[in-house]
Design a protein around this motif. Structure first.
Motif, PDB file in Angstrom:
ATOM      1  N   UNK A  38      10.062  -1.341   3.737  1.00 30.72           N
ATOM      2  CA  UNK A  38      10.001  -0.936   1.858  1.00 30.72           C
ATOM      3  C   UNK A  38       9.602   0.924   2.340  1.00 30.72           C
ATOM      4  N   UNK A  39       8.609   0.870   3.126  1.00 31.97           N
ATOM      5  CA  UNK A  39       8.244   2.418   3.273  1.00 31.97           C
ATOM      6  C   UNK A  39       9.157   3.327   4.328  1.00 31.97           C
ATOM      7  N   UNK A  40       9.768   2.234   4.445  1.00 24.68           N
ATOM      8  CA  UNK A  40      10.536   3.214   6.067  1.00 24.68           C
ATOM      9  C   UNK A  40      11.981   3.004   5.185  1.00 24.68           C
ATOM     10  N   UNK A  42      11.929  16.779  -8.312  1.00 25.06           N
ATOM     11  CA  UNK A  42      11.950  16.226  -9.031  1.00 25.06           C
ATOM     12  C   UNK A  42      11.346  14.933 -10.095  1.00 25.06           C
ATOM     13  N   UNK A  43      11.640  14.101  -8.380  1.00 29.94           N
ATOM     14  CA  UNK A  43      11.424  13.168  -8.483  1.00 29.94           C
ATOM     15  C   UNK A  43       9.982  12.486  -7.411  1.00 29.94           C
ATOM     16  N   UNK A  44       9.163  11.212  -7.509  1.00 22.44           N
ATOM     17  CA  UNK A  44       8.253  11.050  -6.250  1.00 22.44           C
ATOM     18  C   UNK A  44       8.151  10.068  -5.292  1.00 22.44           C
ATOM     19  N   UNK A  45       8.663   9.186  -4.928  1.00 24.54           N
ATOM     20  CA  UNK A  45       8.698   8.050  -4.278  1.00 24.54           C
ATOM     21  C   UNK A  45       6.891   7.200  -4.025  1.00 24.54           C
ATOM     22  N   UNK A  46       7.003   6.547  -4.528  1.00 18.30           N
ATOM     23  CA  UNK A  46       4.910   5.989  -4.246  1.00 18.30           C
ATOM     24  C   UNK A  46       5.550   4.409  -4.194  1.00 18.30           C
ATOM     25  N   UNK A  70       7.681   2.001  -6.078  1.00 21.48           N
ATOM     26  CA  UNK A  70       8.113   1.036  -5.673  1.00 21.48           C
ATOM     27  C   UNK A  70       7.029  -0.375  -5.013  1.00 21.48           C
ATOM     28  N   UNK A  71       6.721  -0.658  -5.780  1.00 23.27           N
ATOM     29  CA  UNK A  71       5.042  -1.920  -5.579  1.00 23.27           C
ATOM     30  C   UNK A  71       5.221  -2.668  -6.732  1.00 23.27           C
ATOM     31  N   UNK A  72       6.305  -4.114  -6.269  1.00 20.35           N
ATOM     32  CA  UNK A  72       5.819  -4.956  -8.093  1.00 20.35           C
ATOM     33  C   UNK A  72       4.174  -5.155  -8.559  1.00 20.35           C
ATOM     34  N   UNK A  73       3.016  -5.351  -7.472  1.00 21.71           N
ATOM     35  CA  UNK A  73       1.392  -5.693  -8.253  1.00 21.71           C
ATOM     36  C   UNK A  73       1.115  -4.349  -8.067  1.00 21.71           C
ATOM     37  N   UNK A 111       8.239   5.392 -13.147  1.00 22.93           N
ATOM     38  CA  UNK A 111       9.728   4.978 -13.657  1.00 22.93           C
ATOM     39  C   UNK A 111       9.755   3.262 -12.331  1.00 22.93           C
ATOM     40  N   UNK A 112       9.941   2.174 -12.200  1.00 27.13           N
ATOM     41  CA  UNK A 112       9.393   1.467 -11.474  1.00 27.13           C
ATOM     42  C   UNK A 112      10.805   0.547 -10.982  1.00 27.13           C
ATOM     43  N   UNK A 113      10.663   0.659  -9.682  1.00 24.74           N
ATOM     44  CA  UNK A 113      12.464  -0.377  -9.443  1.00 24.74           C
ATOM     45  C   UNK A 113      11.383  -1.461  -8.499  1.00 24.74           C
ATOM     46  N   UNK A 114      12.244  -2.487  -8.763  1.00 24.13           N
ATOM     47  CA  UNK A 114      11.478  -4.085  -7.535  1.00 24.13           C
ATOM     48  C   UNK A 114      11.586  -3.868  -6.956  1.00 24.13           C
ATOM     49  N   UNK A 115      11.098  -4.538  -6.251  1.00 24.46           N
ATOM     50  CA  UNK A 115      11.454  -4.631  -4.951  1.00 24.46           C
ATOM     51  C   UNK A 115      12.294  -4.983  -4.571  1.00 24.46           C
ATOM     52  N   UNK A 116      12.522  -6.467  -4.739  1.00 19.63           N
ATOM     53  CA  UNK A 116      13.804  -6.879  -4.334  1.00 19.63           C
ATOM     54  C   UNK A 116      15.141  -6.210  -4.675  1.00 19.63           C
TER      55      UNK A 116
END
Length: 226
Positions: free
Chosen positions: A57-59, A93-97, A121-124, A143-148
């Protein structure tokens, strides 16, 4: 009476978030700031592996094929110059977590402080460490993006951010401005203390309702700021 309680007051826990260092400048989450930002997405990570199967996920965003599907962004394996790193971060504008060794990440609180819309991007995360959950709903300001979905096609998942309406962005920024007040102790109009007391009162009610009657009645900080 708290010391004599049979149940620990901490049997119900709450999260204050991972915190953010005071050297990260505060930037109000305004629509003008969002519009004027020159970087679409900011994301910098480390090259070494993460535990809990998080490396994939991180890479994933660092892949050149993914970045080619996005507007100009700052995505990579770190920026050596701290000043350049900070300037670029604040100009996004957007920052990934993205989840790493744990479901939560310091990137979320840093994003909040600089007024950059967090993309989580972290379902839990909402279950593992929802910051000041009695006051804030992470779904409101992030904003949430599910991992799958993310792993299936990270370029498309992140590219969908370009389709968000102005109204949607404005709503996120309004919620993000409130989140800034709640979680930041150094915010000029900080609400951290009453939010913290609200969480503490809820925790006491969960452990020993008889020790916190105001929680049951819905008065005081349990029902809002006083």
């Amino acid at each position: 009476s708290l010391l004599e309680a049979k149940k620990s007051v901490t049997s119900y826990s709450f999260s204050l978030g991972l915190g953010v260092t005071l050297d990260v400048p505060f930037r109000n989450a305004t629509y003008a700031k969002f519009q004027n930002a020159t970087n679409f997405i900011f994301y910098q990570t480390r090259t070494k592996d993460f535990v809990c199967n998080s490396t994939i996920y991180r890479h994933a965003p660092v892949d050149e094929a993914v970045q080619n599907q996005l507007p100009p962004s700052s995505i990579g394996f770190g920026i050596a110059d701290r000043r350049v790193w900070m300037e670029t971060f604040m100009d996004s504008k957007f920052c990934l977590a993205i989840r790493g060794d744990t479901p939560h990440t310091h990137a979320l609180m840093r994003s909040i402080k600089v007024g950059c819309i967090p993309v989580i991007i972290s379902d839990m995360y909402p279950y593992y460490a929802p910051t000041l959950k009695s006051t804030l709903d992470m779904q409101d300001y992030a904003i949430f993006i599910d991992e799958e979905t993310f792993l299936r096609d990270p370029g498309r998942a992140l590219g969908n951010l370009t389709t968000l309406s102005d109204k949607y962005i404005e709503e996120k920024l309004e919620a993000l401005r409130f989140a800034q007040q709640v979680v930041l102790v150094d915010h000029p109009n900080s609400l951290f203390v009453p939010a913290f007391l609200k969480e503490a009162e809820a925790a006491m009610n969960h452990a020993r309702p008889d020790l916190c009657p105001s929680c049951v009645r819905g008065s005081g900080v349990a029902s809002g700021y006083t």
